[in-house]
Design a protein around this motif. Structure first.
Motif, PDB file in Angstrom:
ATOM      1  N   GLN A  10       0.838   1.560  -5.404  1.00 39.03           N
ATOM      2  CA  GLN A  10       1.288   0.187  -5.624  1.00 39.03           C
ATOM      3  C   GLN A  10       1.127  -0.647  -4.359  1.00 39.03           C
ATOM      4  OE1 GLN A  10       5.189   1.051  -7.243  1.00 39.03           O
ATOM      5  NE2 GLN A  10       4.444   0.800  -9.336  1.00 39.03           N
ATOM      6  N   ASP A  11       1.406  -0.047  -3.207  1.00 39.78           N
ATOM      7  CA  ASP A  11       1.200  -0.751  -1.937  1.00 39.78           C
ATOM      8  C   ASP A  11      -0.273  -1.081  -1.707  1.00 39.78           C
ATOM      9  OD1 ASP A  11       3.914  -0.666  -1.431  1.00 39.78           O
ATOM     10  OD2 ASP A  11       3.788   0.964   0.047  1.00 39.78           O
ATOM     11  N   ASP A  32       4.293   4.894  -5.043  1.00 37.29           N
ATOM     12  CA  ASP A  32       4.577   3.822  -4.078  1.00 37.29           C
ATOM     13  C   ASP A  32       3.347   3.493  -3.243  1.00 37.29           C
ATOM     14  OD1 ASP A  32       7.195   3.654  -4.969  1.00 37.29           O
ATOM     15  OD2 ASP A  32       8.038   4.781  -3.280  1.00 37.29           O
TER      16      ASP A  32
END
Length: 120
Positions: free
Chosen positions: A25-26, A22
């Protein structure tokens, strides 16, 4: 606009793997994940990454050191970050240019090493 950096994240602890995925991806990266070295090798057959982040000690017979060596043999321009709960002095020598991250680590340490490893 350039293509997003490709990061292969190899971690057998699924909670940590999901969290780090996560975060990457951020940060705008294209991420593939694997839970062991064998799965990571299968991914690398079709998807050469810019950065490999891998735990050193994993189940399945292919550890992070072997994975890093295989990647660097095929793609010497790739960057490698290896992590372990063991202190570095207790580990086998790391491939040249490999960065090391001691577990447990803070997310800021992780993101800093990823940014440093990105292709210019």
């Amino acid at each position: 606009m350039s293509a997003p950096a490709k990061v292969l994240l190899v971690e057998d602890q699924f909670e940590l793997r999901d969290l780090l995925c996560d975060v990457l991806q951020d940060m705008g990266m294209e991420v593939r994940t694997a839970d062991d070295g064998n799965a990571a090798l299968r991914i690398l057959e079709e998807w050469p990454c810019d950065v490999l982040f891998s735990d050193i000690h994993m189940p399945g017979g292919v550890d992070g050191l072997a994975l890093a060596a295989t990647l660097l043999e095929r793609h010497p321009e790739a960057r490698v970050i290896l992590a372990s709960g063991h202190p570095r002095y207790q580990l086998a020598p790391l491939p040249a240019g490999t960065r090391f991250l001691q577990k447990p680590f803070r997310l800021g340490q992780f993101t800093d090493l990823i940014r440093e490893a990105l292709p210019a």
